[in-house]
Motif scaffolding. Sequence first.
Motif, PDB file in Angstrom:
ATOM      1  N   ASN A  75      33.251  33.958  35.127  1.00  0.00           N
ATOM      2  CA  ASN A  75      33.525  32.546  34.796  1.00  0.00           C
ATOM      3  C   ASN A  75      35.201  32.181  34.578  1.00  0.00           C
ATOM      4  O   ASN A  75      35.896  31.371  34.820  1.00  0.00           O
ATOM      5  CB  ASN A  75      32.959  31.889  33.892  1.00  0.00           C
ATOM      6  N   ILE A  78      37.271  33.026  37.567  1.00  0.00           N
ATOM      7  CA  ILE A  78      37.145  31.768  38.566  1.00  0.00           C
ATOM      8  C   ILE A  78      38.275  30.845  38.008  1.00  0.00           C
ATOM      9  O   ILE A  78      38.738  30.143  38.790  1.00  0.00           O
ATOM     10  CB  ILE A  78      35.935  31.411  38.587  1.00  0.00           C
ATOM     11  N   GLN A  79      38.075  30.393  36.611  1.00  0.00           N
ATOM     12  CA  GLN A  79      38.840  29.341  36.296  1.00  0.00           C
ATOM     13  C   GLN A  79      40.275  29.584  36.450  1.00  0.00           C
ATOM     14  O   GLN A  79      41.080  28.699  36.989  1.00  0.00           O
ATOM     15  CB  GLN A  79      38.357  29.188  34.731  1.00  0.00           C
ATOM     16  N   LYS A  82      41.248  29.383  40.159  1.00  0.00           N
ATOM     17  CA  LYS A  82      41.222  27.903  40.678  1.00  0.00           C
ATOM     18  C   LYS A  82      42.404  27.367  39.967  1.00  0.00           C
ATOM     19  O   LYS A  82      42.942  26.447  40.696  1.00  0.00           O
ATOM     20  CB  LYS A  82      40.045  27.141  39.904  1.00  0.00           C
ATOM     21  N   ARG A  83      43.125  27.494  38.966  1.00  0.00           N
ATOM     22  CA  ARG A  83      44.028  27.104  38.352  1.00  0.00           C
ATOM     23  C   ARG A  83      45.311  27.460  38.940  1.00  0.00           C
ATOM     24  O   ARG A  83      46.161  26.887  39.578  1.00  0.00           O
ATOM     25  CB  ARG A  83      44.329  27.482  36.750  1.00  0.00           C
ATOM     26  N   VAL A  85      45.184  28.425  42.422  1.00  0.00           N
ATOM     27  CA  VAL A  85      45.208  27.793  43.664  1.00  0.00           C
ATOM     28  C   VAL A  85      45.911  26.379  43.429  1.00  0.00           C
ATOM     29  O   VAL A  85      46.573  26.022  44.458  1.00  0.00           O
ATOM     30  CB  VAL A  85      43.808  27.618  44.125  1.00  0.00           C
ATOM     31  N   THR A  86      45.393  25.715  42.395  1.00  0.00           N
ATOM     32  CA  THR A  86      46.176  24.360  42.242  1.00  0.00           C
ATOM     33  C   THR A  86      47.476  24.077  42.212  1.00  0.00           C
ATOM     34  O   THR A  86      48.274  23.451  42.743  1.00  0.00           O
ATOM     35  CB  THR A  86      45.374  23.771  41.060  1.00  0.00           C
TER      36      THR A  86
END
Length: 120
Positions: A75, A78-79, A82-83, A85-86
């Motif tokens: 997890n 994944i976070q 995601k950060r 990718v942003t």
Amino acid sequence: MKQINFLVLFIVTMALVLFALENTATATIQVIPGTVFDAPLCIELIVAMGIGATIAWLFSVWTGIQNAIAGVGKNKQIQNLKRQVTELSIQVDDRNKILTSSHSTASVIDVESEEKSNQS
């Protein structure tokens, strides 16, 4: 699913009861050298099955704990992804804006140079 679990448990329990009724003869077990137990065979086997079931349950709990620990790490990963990718999508948007504005500036310059060449 609960019904299937109940059915399996019921069948195993009935098999143990029938087994216990048929095997009442005593048997001798030596667990540790010098320690001897005399008990009905059905009791000895039921105790052995109980110990096996307890060991299987402990192994299942241990596996669940390991999976939970691994899940926490996943997890976090994944976070972080995601950060990233942003952040990268923001960078791409900024670069697209720069490219778009440079293309429009270039096209205005091209139009002006064409007008000057046509006037000459």
